[in-house]
Write an enzyme that holds these catalytic residues in place. Structure first.
Site, mmCIF file in Angstrom:
data_model
loop_
_atom_site.group_PDB
_atom_site.id
_atom_site.type_symbol
_atom_site.label_atom_id
_atom_site.label_comp_id
_atom_site.label_asym_id
_atom_site.label_seq_id
_atom_site.Cartn_x
_atom_site.Cartn_y
_atom_site.Cartn_z
ATOM 1 N N GLU A 19 52.641 80.035 45.127
ATOM 2 C CA GLU A 19 51.765 80.112 43.965
ATOM 3 C C GLU A 19 52.482 80.565 42.692
ATOM 4 O O GLU A 19 52.158 80.119 41.593
ATOM 5 C CB GLU A 19 50.600 81.071 44.256
ATOM 6 C CG GLU A 19 49.693 80.640 45.394
ATOM 7 C CD GLU A 19 48.882 79.401 45.067
ATOM 8 O OE1 GLU A 19 48.831 79.015 43.877
ATOM 9 O OE2 GLU A 19 48.288 78.818 45.992
ATOM 10 N N SER A 60 26.679 51.204 76.833
ATOM 11 C CA SER A 60 25.697 50.138 76.636
ATOM 12 C C SER A 60 24.926 50.231 75.328
ATOM 13 O O SER A 60 24.217 49.291 74.967
ATOM 14 C CB SER A 60 24.703 50.135 77.807
ATOM 15 O OG SER A 60 25.345 49.735 79.002
#
Length: 689
Positions: free
Chosen positions: A94, A364
């Site tokens: 940072e 299915s």
């Protein structure tokens, strides 16, 4: 000549003296301005350590359903109680010159100014840790010169009234690390189950990369992206001289054990949904993550709080206290609005959003796409195929495949498409898939909104390609709404703290199916709940049919690892999945009904205050009393029938034959259907016993 030269020399000397005087004056003014600025910021005294505003989420009824806080000081710890690797990693990624500047870095600002002037925007920032702390406490995240100037003033006030360690301590205790964890202590406990002074280098570097985008870089959302960010952090530590390359590589390779501990209590209404909204805001809508973290936004969503509570209630009531997991997505097929979403049994224990992020085999529940494609290619509900144990030659005859029906239940006779859907007959499905061409079912699924890759293998008919829970809800919506593909909608609009609308959306629908065939497909899917169709086996929805008191259609699905139920009314499509996160197989005898039970109870109770609507029948549809076993017209001599729907002109015209005089059953299968079966035998040569 000498006089002219002397004049030039004197003129040059005067200019040089003037330049140095102006330079000296500028330096004095600059020094005076700096002293005045520093004196001013010093005299202003220590600024109050305020917290950012709160972002509020609203449901479809505009009631608050949750909040997002930024800057909560939870588990405040002193700098000495924070692991040195966290401090080194944070400073390296940072603000490397943190201990050497007065709140702003001239070198970084100069570089950013040049870059922004070239770009003609404020695209590049140069904020120090002090400036970030000041911005989070006092300012918005607007990328303007005015905001940057105010940020500088506040940073100077912090620097003039607090020492460096106090500023760093405040930053590390207020920065947001995602999932409700504010401050490094809360983050360490949440992600790794330990205090901030016991973190390893690997853990410290992982956490230090999160504040840049808590939703985007959270390892719980996307571990691969978080690891990439961790690598950037470690490399910055190498550049800053606090690590060597070997140590960085070893830390990046170290496995991380996330424990999901100490999570801040989420809203009681839709925590998985709210996580999805945050990701959409950052990744799709384009809201700056920094702006979102600053707070003050009002996010108006599509979530129905009553439906969400019903979904959570039935999940909690139905699911056993084991590692078995579930997911549910409920969507309005008329708009695409997501009304309820459950991503797992317990958000606190596992924030992984299975409803959005999981991909599983649908079994299915994929068949409706296949059978709609069949209707497009000449099938009708009366079309018959032989249901018996069958071996198929696939891969151009190089391989043999023998799929089976559930519990090895076969008609050993011809069955209709209506029965094939109701019984979920696999042999009928595979024959249809191969007869149509293995690309048809996948193309149809993608046409209505399935985006996962499907392929064209023969087993696709039985749902062997992974899809998402939300994808199936979206795709089934086209059957429920008359053939329109919908775009799932989570967010109606976003308003900032000043009342300005940052984003607004409207439902998006596109006609992609024939309304008549969509209606017939819906009628076929009603069959799974119709016990009147029971024959050599029972309809697949028999166990929950008594729980529903309104017209519904749907399809269940199962694999060794998954159990599905996807069903709908005209107002609501709901997709439910149950299974294990691991490769553990389901015990279908004891665990195979949970998805159906959740779906049926949720559907009935979520719509209890809404009218029981039937699906609107489009023009060009006719209804006939059809014998479901043979696809022929019912008569007084053959009274067994179900009212079944056809595109006008395709309905059966042949009547059931009279029973034989000796009482024996008379075979009454449509000759055209027999011919189709023989054609498949001859043309594809896929069948053998």
């Amino acid at each position: 000549m000498e006089v002219v030269i002397n004049r030039r020399v004197r003129r040059r000397r005067r200019l040089v003296r003037l330049f140095f005087r102006l330079l000296l004056l500028s330096l004095v003014l600059a020094a005076g301005s700096a002293v005045a600025l520093l004196s001013y910021t010093k005299m202003q005294g220590p600024p109050p350590l305020n917290v950012a505003q709160t972002t509020i989420f609203y449901g479809v009824d505009n009631s608050p359903i949750g909040q997002h806080h930024q800057g909560e000081n939870r588990h405040w710890v002193s700098l000495s109680a924070i692991d040195s690797d966290v401090i080194d990693a944070t400073i390296s990624i940072e603000d490397r010159r943190f201990y050497r500047h007065l709140g702003f870095d001239v070198n970084r600002i100069g570089g950013a100014v040049v870059a922004n002037l070239r770009a003609g925007s404020m695209a590049q920032g140069a904020s120090t840790l002090t400036q970030q702390y000041a911005r989070n406490l006092y300012l918005s995240h607007d990328k303007t010169w005015k905001r940057k100037w105010n940020e500088l003033l506040y940073a100077l006030r912090l620097e003039m009234n607090y020492d460096k360690d106090q500023i760093l301590e405040g930053y590390l205790n207020t920065v947001y690390y995602g999932h409700g964890a504010y401050g490094i202590e809360a983050a360490a406990r949440h992600y790794f189950g330990k205090s901030a002074n016991n973190l390893t280098l690997a853990e410290a570097s992982m956490l230090s990369g999160i504040p840049k985008g808590p939703s985007y870089y959270s390892p719980l959302f996307d571990l691969e992206r978080a690891k990439q960010r961790q690598a950037v952090v470690l490399q910055s530590m190498v550049t800053n001289g606090v690590l060597n390359q070997v140590e960085a590589d070893e830390a990046h390779a170290e496995p991380l054990d996330f424990v999901y501990d100490e999570l801040e209590s989420p809203s009681t209404v839709g925590p998985y949904f709210q996580d999805a909204v945050e990701r959409i805001l950052a990744e799709d809508v384009g809201i700056d993550p920094a702006l979102f973290e600053a707070g003050g936004l009002k996010v108006y969503t599509t979530l129905d709080p009553k439906m969400q509570k019903e979904a959570e209630y039935w999940v909690e009531r139905e699911m056993p206290d084991t590692n078995l997991q579930t997911a549910l997505v409920a969507m309005d097929p008329r708009t695409g609005d997501v009304k309820a979403l459950v991503g797992g049994k317990d958000y606190v224990e596992s924030p992984f959003n299975r409803a959005i992020q999981s991909r599983r085999q649908p079994g299915s529940s994929f068949k409706p796409f296949l059978y709609y494609a069949a209707l497009e290619n000449g099938y009708t509900p009366a079309s018959t195929l032989l249901s018996e144990p069958t071996t198929f030659q696939v891969d151009d005859g190089r391989d043999r495949w023998t799929p089976s029906n559930f519990n090895d239940n076969y008609a050993n006779d011809f069955i209709t498409l209506l029965q094939a859907m109701a019984f979920s007959d696999n042999i009928y499905a595979v024959k249809t898939h191969l007869y149509l061409g293995t690309d048809k079912a996948g193309e149809l699924a993608q046409r209505v909104g399935v985006e996962s890759p499907l392929g064209t293998r023969p087993s696709l008919a039985l749902g062997t390609s992974n899809v998402g829970i939300a994808e199936l809800a979206r795709a089934y919506s086209a059957f429920a709404n008359g053939g329109k593909k919908v775009e799932p909608r989570f967010i109606r609009k976003v308003v900032d703290a000043d009342g300005d609308v940052l984003y607004e959306s409207e439902p998006e629908l596109l006609q992609v199916l024939d309304p008549k065939l969509a209606y017939i497909t819906t009628d076929l899917m009603k069959g799974m709940f119709d016990p009147y169709l029971n024959a050599h086996t029972s309809v697949t929805g028999r166990s929950v049919a008594h729980l529903i008191n309104r017209p519904v259609a749907g399809k269940s699905g199962s694999t060794d690892w998954d159990s599905w139920m996807v069903g709908y009314t005209p107002q609501l499509v709901t997709s439910v999945w149950v299974g294990y996160d691991s490769e553990l197989k389901l015990n279908h005898a004891t665990e195979g009904q949970h998805a159906k039970n959740i779906w049926a109870n949720f559907t009935e109770h979520a719509l209890k205050d809404q009218p029981a609507l039937d699906f609107p029948k489009p023009e060009g549809i006719v209804e006939v009393k059809m014998n479901p076993a043979n696809g022929l017209l019912a008569t007084e001599d053959c009274p067994t029938h179900r009212v079944t729907y056809f595109v006008e002109g395709t309905e059966p015209t042949q009547e059931c034959p009279k029973p034989a005089a000796n009482g024996e059953e008379v075979e009454a299968i449509d000759e055209d259907s027999h011919e189709k079966e023989r054609f498949i035998d001859r043309f594809f040569k896929w069948f053998g016993h």
